[in-house]
Design a protein around this motif. Structure first.
Motif, PDB file in Angstrom:
ATOM      1  N   ARG A 288       0.862  -1.183   0.000  1.00 46.41           N
ATOM      2  CA  ARG A 288       0.000   0.000   0.000  1.00 46.41           C
ATOM      3  C   ARG A 288       0.896   1.229   0.000  1.00 46.41           C
ATOM      4  O   ARG A 288       1.186   1.809   1.065  1.00 46.41           O
ATOM      5  CB  ARG A 288      -0.916  -0.019   1.228  1.00 46.41           C
ATOM      6  CG  ARG A 288      -1.992  -1.095   1.158  1.00 46.41           C
ATOM      7  CD  ARG A 288      -2.771  -1.222   2.444  1.00 46.41           C
ATOM      8  NE  ARG A 288      -2.004  -1.907   3.472  1.00 46.41           N
ATOM      9  CZ  ARG A 288      -2.535  -2.545   4.518  1.00 46.41           C
ATOM     10  NH1 ARG A 288      -3.846  -2.592   4.666  1.00 46.41           N
ATOM     11  NH2 ARG A 288      -1.786  -3.138   5.411  1.00 46.41           N
ATOM     12  N   ASP A 292       2.433   2.992   3.340  1.00 40.19           N
ATOM     13  CA  ASP A 292       3.671   2.356   3.780  1.00 40.19           C
ATOM     14  C   ASP A 292       4.777   3.401   3.916  1.00 40.19           C
ATOM     15  O   ASP A 292       4.994   4.217   3.012  1.00 40.19           O
ATOM     16  CB  ASP A 292       4.112   1.292   2.776  1.00 40.19           C
ATOM     17  CG  ASP A 292       3.176   0.090   2.751  1.00 40.19           C
ATOM     18  OD1 ASP A 292       2.374  -0.045   3.687  1.00 40.19           O
ATOM     19  OD2 ASP A 292       3.263  -0.697   1.787  1.00 40.19           O
ATOM     20  N   THR A 331       3.298  -3.035   4.592  1.00 42.68           N
ATOM     21  CA  THR A 331       2.323  -4.074   4.274  1.00 42.68           C
ATOM     22  C   THR A 331       3.040  -5.395   4.068  1.00 42.68           C
ATOM     23  O   THR A 331       3.878  -5.523   3.174  1.00 42.68           O
ATOM     24  CB  THR A 331       1.543  -3.710   3.003  1.00 42.68           C
ATOM     25  OG1 THR A 331       0.882  -2.464   3.199  1.00 42.68           O
ATOM     26  CG2 THR A 331       0.522  -4.780   2.667  1.00 42.68           C
ATOM     27  N   ARG A 363      -3.044  -8.509   2.574  1.00 43.28           N
ATOM     28  CA  ARG A 363      -2.219  -7.379   3.010  1.00 43.28           C
ATOM     29  C   ARG A 363      -2.316  -7.269   4.537  1.00 43.28           C
ATOM     30  O   ARG A 363      -3.346  -6.893   5.074  1.00 43.28           O
ATOM     31  CB  ARG A 363      -2.687  -6.081   2.366  1.00 43.28           C
ATOM     32  CG  ARG A 363      -2.348  -5.968   0.884  1.00 43.28           C
ATOM     33  CD  ARG A 363      -2.881  -4.690   0.293  1.00 43.28           C
ATOM     34  NE  ARG A 363      -2.496  -4.545  -1.112  1.00 43.28           N
ATOM     35  CZ  ARG A 363      -3.176  -3.833  -1.997  1.00 43.28           C
ATOM     36  NH1 ARG A 363      -4.290  -3.209  -1.628  1.00 43.28           N
ATOM     37  NH2 ARG A 363      -2.762  -3.744  -3.242  1.00 43.28           N
ATOM     38  N   ASP A 365      -0.711  -5.882   8.342  1.00 41.74           N
ATOM     39  CA  ASP A 365      -0.151  -4.648   8.888  1.00 41.74           C
ATOM     40  C   ASP A 365       1.050  -4.975   9.771  1.00 41.74           C
ATOM     41  O   ASP A 365       0.978  -5.841  10.644  1.00 41.74           O
ATOM     42  CB  ASP A 365      -1.188  -3.904   9.731  1.00 41.74           C
ATOM     43  CG  ASP A 365      -2.452  -3.558   8.939  1.00 41.74           C
ATOM     44  OD1 ASP A 365      -2.365  -3.538   7.694  1.00 41.74           O
ATOM     45  OD2 ASP A 365      -3.498  -3.326   9.567  1.00 41.74           O
ATOM     46  N   LEU A 415      -7.518   1.241   8.466  1.00 44.01           N
ATOM     47  CA  LEU A 415      -7.217   0.292   7.400  1.00 44.01           C
ATOM     48  C   LEU A 415      -8.103  -0.937   7.534  1.00 44.01           C
ATOM     49  O   LEU A 415      -8.451  -1.337   8.647  1.00 44.01           O
ATOM     50  CB  LEU A 415      -5.748  -0.145   7.463  1.00 44.01           C
ATOM     51  CG  LEU A 415      -4.690   0.903   7.159  1.00 44.01           C
ATOM     52  CD1 LEU A 415      -3.302   0.291   7.322  1.00 44.01           C
ATOM     53  CD2 LEU A 415      -4.849   1.479   5.766  1.00 44.01           C
ATOM     54  N   GLU A 419      -6.786  -7.261   4.642  1.00 45.85           N
ATOM     55  CA  GLU A 419      -7.308  -6.870   3.330  1.00 45.85           C
ATOM     56  C   GLU A 419      -6.964  -7.918   2.279  1.00 45.85           C
ATOM     57  O   GLU A 419      -5.802  -8.260   2.074  1.00 45.85           O
ATOM     58  CB  GLU A 419      -6.708  -5.515   2.939  1.00 45.85           C
ATOM     59  CG  GLU A 419      -7.219  -4.977   1.628  1.00 45.85           C
ATOM     60  CD  GLU A 419      -6.577  -3.641   1.283  1.00 45.85           C
ATOM     61  OE1 GLU A 419      -6.983  -3.034   0.281  1.00 45.85           O
ATOM     62  OE2 GLU A 419      -5.657  -3.224   2.013  1.00 45.85           O
ATOM     63  N   VAL A 421      -6.826  -9.154  -1.630  1.00 41.72           N
ATOM     64  CA  VAL A 421      -6.623  -8.467  -2.895  1.00 41.72           C
ATOM     65  C   VAL A 421      -6.398  -9.489  -4.000  1.00 41.72           C
ATOM     66  O   VAL A 421      -5.716 -10.506  -3.802  1.00 41.72           O
ATOM     67  CB  VAL A 421      -5.401  -7.513  -2.810  1.00 41.72           C
ATOM     68  CG1 VAL A 421      -5.279  -6.686  -4.083  1.00 41.72           C
ATOM     69  CG2 VAL A 421      -5.495  -6.613  -1.589  1.00 41.72           C
ATOM     70  N   TYR A 428      -5.931  -0.577  -5.004  1.00 42.12           N
ATOM     71  CA  TYR A 428      -5.572   0.143  -3.787  1.00 42.12           C
ATOM     72  C   TYR A 428      -6.788   0.919  -3.308  1.00 42.12           C
ATOM     73  O   TYR A 428      -7.389   1.686  -4.059  1.00 42.12           O
ATOM     74  CB  TYR A 428      -4.391   1.083  -4.054  1.00 42.12           C
ATOM     75  CG  TYR A 428      -3.223   0.372  -4.706  1.00 42.12           C
ATOM     76  CD1 TYR A 428      -2.308  -0.347  -3.946  1.00 42.12           C
ATOM     77  CD2 TYR A 428      -3.073   0.372  -6.098  1.00 42.12           C
ATOM     78  CE1 TYR A 428      -1.266  -1.036  -4.547  1.00 42.12           C
ATOM     79  CE2 TYR A 428      -2.028  -0.312  -6.705  1.00 42.12           C
ATOM     80  CZ  TYR A 428      -1.125  -1.015  -5.919  1.00 42.12           C
ATOM     81  OH  TYR A 428      -0.105  -1.695  -6.517  1.00 42.12           O
ATOM     82  N   TYR A 431      -7.351   4.947   1.815  1.00 41.58           N
ATOM     83  CA  TYR A 431      -6.692   4.852   3.112  1.00 41.58           C
ATOM     84  C   TYR A 431      -6.564   6.227   3.767  1.00 41.58           C
ATOM     85  O   TYR A 431      -5.646   6.478   4.548  1.00 41.58           O
ATOM     86  CB  TYR A 431      -5.297   4.236   2.955  1.00 41.58           C
ATOM     87  CG  TYR A 431      -5.278   2.935   2.189  1.00 41.58           C
ATOM     88  CD1 TYR A 431      -6.088   1.870   2.578  1.00 41.58           C
ATOM     89  CD2 TYR A 431      -4.465   2.768   1.069  1.00 41.58           C
ATOM     90  CE1 TYR A 431      -6.080   0.675   1.878  1.00 41.58           C
ATOM     91  CE2 TYR A 431      -4.445   1.574   0.366  1.00 41.58           C
ATOM     92  CZ  TYR A 431      -5.254   0.526   0.772  1.00 41.58           C
ATOM     93  OH  TYR A 431      -5.245  -0.660   0.072  1.00 41.58           O
TER      94      TYR A 431
END
Length: 737
Positions: A288, A292, A331, A363, A365, A415, A419, A421, A428, A431
């Protein structure tokens, strides 16, 4: 995104003004009685890559007479390669591979030397940098890689070797250099870099030096991966050309980068084999980039006092105070167990198992705030004396270090949780509500070590030397809950036979120790008990020994050094888990191999730096897993390339034109001890050209990774794999005066 961008704006102008005024400080406004400086115009003569003596004060002989493998990468080679970071230098050094952090294991330089991690065995002018940070080249004269166990030189750790960064010091002549570099990938990724190196000889005894750097832009062939760095390093020396010399230095380095964790890796269905995902575009950023960030600061104050009592006896005192800070959010990309409809495929959350065109990734954190503060002092008495016909070159000394670690708790909001993807079409989200809340800074632990050491290189006869080293460490580490204390003795014994005036045969036996807590704050859960991060186990230090046999030659009028060595490094009591679940030091592993190298000049116009390393690693005993003998016994150790090689060579084609290039090869590496996941081998080709328009003005062109090879630099136990920069074109102008 605004949260991050506001953090970066501060450095956009910070150093530009300094570099723009980086002409020699001629003190034109001083009165008529001021000292008139002599400006020496620098010529662009090529300096050999071969450095014959180590900068390590504990090594009292030339490299030719030192019974161990020491690779020195000179400033000349670093500049020609266009290497701007320590990782750039190590990528092309045989016998060294890279690892990656993952949050609990901090981000930063994580080299493995001869198969063993050396992230906390990086030294700056012989003093340990425990910060687990990142290192730049703008203030370096050379990088020394000493291979094989070296606790006798640097204290705890040093299992596979040490990396010593030699910083620039004031000199007794006035000269300056400014560089301006523009880099492009040819695909829209651009970067610029400015450096300045100014040395002012105020008089015969006082000199000042100022180095500065500004580096901003994007990483080649990686979308939205930004670089934003600056640094400054002033120093002053009093007493040049006198028996007593005092150097004071300061170094500040700041990064505001966008971290890039590369591509997701491990997948139980092996949709594309047991290597990292290669189905997407090279440029794709799976993280991200809008949120990031990595902010890294390093600040050090240095004092170096030297006194020569006479030609045969000198005293040196060094003090360094180093503070570093890491504040980052990135991420972590990994595979998640969902398909396009969002339904679960696996319930154990181990990895995705879906068709290759119907795959999502996760994704995650990862946030961390950490500070490290090291205070280090060292005192050396160096001398030479004779006992009859026997000559002794000795060093006796003591050092002390205290390393303190502090953290802040971090809370991430705004966030989506876990997530998911589309792997083949990553998008994206919004955020804009991203926020990190920090708790108060709290102490996390400290390490305190007092060491005593003695080295003596004994010339027994005209042809035979004995090299002895002894070290005692009083070690203590605490995480403020548990404390470990150990007294550690390490040694080395080396012999050198002078088979010819320019040739040597040598043998060396050396040891090292890794006590519990020696990686305090530097290792995460995925590193397991082997990391030594836990103090509650209260176990003895790991012990390692190495045997090395080799030969060294200086040929072609001592212009070219040829070296060969065979070796075995064995950890006889590695940390493992016993059958009852307790941690012990009953494990074993070893690395065997050989190394060949050539460095220097074949002719006065033709320079070469080449090396090849073969490493055969094996986990001999990895303890127990769930009460059963470890299935990893007999496997290869992770992150180790069996074969690695490098060639860099340049030739003075015309008086003003120099051409050259290089090839680097790194073999397959397993990314975990289970040997399930493999980082594939790669070959990288680089090209170089320089043209010296006049002694003061030159132009240099580098084309790095010519074939745009997708290079998987490192992995964190197979969860993800970082990707090295792709093809880039860099044009650098240099002005010397």
């Amino acid at each position: 995104m605004n949260y991050i961008k506001s953090r970066k704006k501060r450095t956009r102008i910070a150093v530009a003004s300094l570099i723009s005024f980086s002409t020699p400080l001629t003190f034109a406004d001083q009165d008529q009685n001021s000292h008139q400086l002599e400006t020496i115009s620098s010529t662009a003569e090529h300096t050999s890559y071969y450095i014959k003596e180590s900068n390590n004060s504990k090594i009292t002989t030339k490299l030719l007479d030192t019974p161990r493998t020491i690779n020195i990468i000179s400033k000349e080679e670093i500049d020609e390669r266009g290497a701007t970071s320590l990782q750039d230098v190590l990528r092309t050094t045989p016998g060294i591979t890279l690892g990656a952090g993952e949050g609990g294991t901090p981000m930063g330089d994580r080299p493995f030397i001869r198969g063993y991690e050396a992230s906390t065995d990086i030294l700056i002018d012989g003093m340990r940098d425990y910060a687990r940070g990142s290192h730049e080249t703008f203030n370096l004269e050379a990088v020394e890689v000493s291979k094989g166990p070296g606790s006798v030189y640097s204290g705890r750790g040093s299992t596979g070797g040490t990396i010593n960064l030699i910083t620039k010091k004031p000199k007794d002549k006035t000269e300056s250099e400014i560089t301006s570099e523009y880099q492009t990938s040819g695909k829209g990724h651009t970067k610029y870099r400015f450096t300045t190196d100014n040395n002012i000889a105020i008089n015969d005894n006082i000199a000042v030096r100022l180095n500065a750097m500004l580096d901003q832009g994007e990483t080649a062939r990686r979308d939205n991966v930004e670089v934003d760095r600056w640094g400054i390093a002033p120093s002053i020396t009093f007493g040049l050309n006198t028996p007593t010399r005092l150097t004071l230095g300061y170094n500040y380095l700041e990064f505001n980068d966008t971290p890039d964790m590369g591509v997701p890796f491990s997948n139980t269905m092996n949709l594309w084999g047991n290597t990292p995902f290669e189905g997407g575009k090279f440029d794709t950023n799976y993280g991200r980039p809008g949120v990031d960030f990595r902010k890294y600061e390093s600040e050090s104050f240095n004092l170096n006092l030297e006194h020569d009592f006479n030609d045969n006896l000198s005293l040196k005192a060094v003090v360094k105070d180093l503070t570093s800070m890491q504040d980052y959010f990135f991420t972590r990309v990994s595979f998640e167990c969902t398909n396009r409809g969002g339904s679960a495929i696996n319930t154990d959350n181990s990895a995705c198992s879906a068709n290759g065109t119907d795959l999502y990734y996760n994704r995650g954190d990862r946030a961390r705030y950490r500070e490290s503060h090291s205070s280090v002092g060292q005192l050396d008495l160096t001398g030479k004396f004779n006992t009859g016909n026997i000559t002794h070159n000795f060093v006796v000394g003591a050092d002390y270090s205290k390393e303190r670690i502090s953290n802040k708790d971090t809370t991430v909001t705004g966030l989506p949780s876990n997530e998911k993807v589309d792997l083949y079409n990553p998008t994206y989200g919004d955020y804009s509500n991203f926020k990190i809340t920090y708790g108060p800074k709290t102490r996390a632990g400290e390490i305190e070590v007092f060491g005593l050491y003695l080295f003596d290189n004994i010339n027994l006869t005209e042809k035979f030397d004995v090299n002895l080293g002894l070290r005692f460490d009083d070690y203590k580490s605490t995480d403020l809950i548990d404390t470990v204390s150990d007294n550690m003795f390490n040694y080395q014994l080396g012999t050198v036979y002078k088979i010819a005036p320019n040739g040597r045969i040598y043998a060396n036996y050396a040891t090292s120790m890794n006590p519990s807590g020696d990686n305090l704050g530097q290792a995460g859960g995925a590193d397991g008990v082997a990391s030594g991060n836990r103090l509650s186990d209260n176990i003895d230090p790991e012990e390692t020994r190495s045997i090395e046999l080799g030969t060294k030659w200086e040929v072609l009028n001592e212009r070219l050094a040829l070296n060969a060595a065979i070796f075995e490094t064995k950890k006889t009591n590695a940390r493992t888990t016993d059958i009852d679940g307790t941690v012990s030091v009953n494990g074993k592993n070893r690395v065997r191999g050989f190394e060949l190298s050539a460095i220097g000049q074949i002719t006065p116009k033709w320079d070469i730096s080449a090396g090849y390393t073969y490493l055969d690693s094996k986990i001999l005993d990895n303890g127990y897993v769930n009460g059963a003998i470890s299935p990893e016994n007999g496997n290869k150790m992770k992150y180790i390339a069996k074969n690695s090689a490098n060639l860099w060579t340049t030739y003075q084609v015309l008086d003003k034109l120099r051409l050259g290039g290089g090839i680097s090869y790194v073999d397959d590496r397993f990314a975990n001890d289970a040997n399930e996941y493999i980082l594939p081998s790669h070959v990288r080709f680089d090209a170089f050209a320089s043209y010296q328009f006049m002694p003061e003005v030159g132009l240099q062109l580098n084309i790095n990774n010519i074939t745009n090879e997708r290079i998987y630099d490192a992995s964190h136990v197979g969860i993800f794999s970082t990707v090295a920069p792709g093809r880039s074109f860099a044009l650098k102008g240099t002005y010397r005066f």
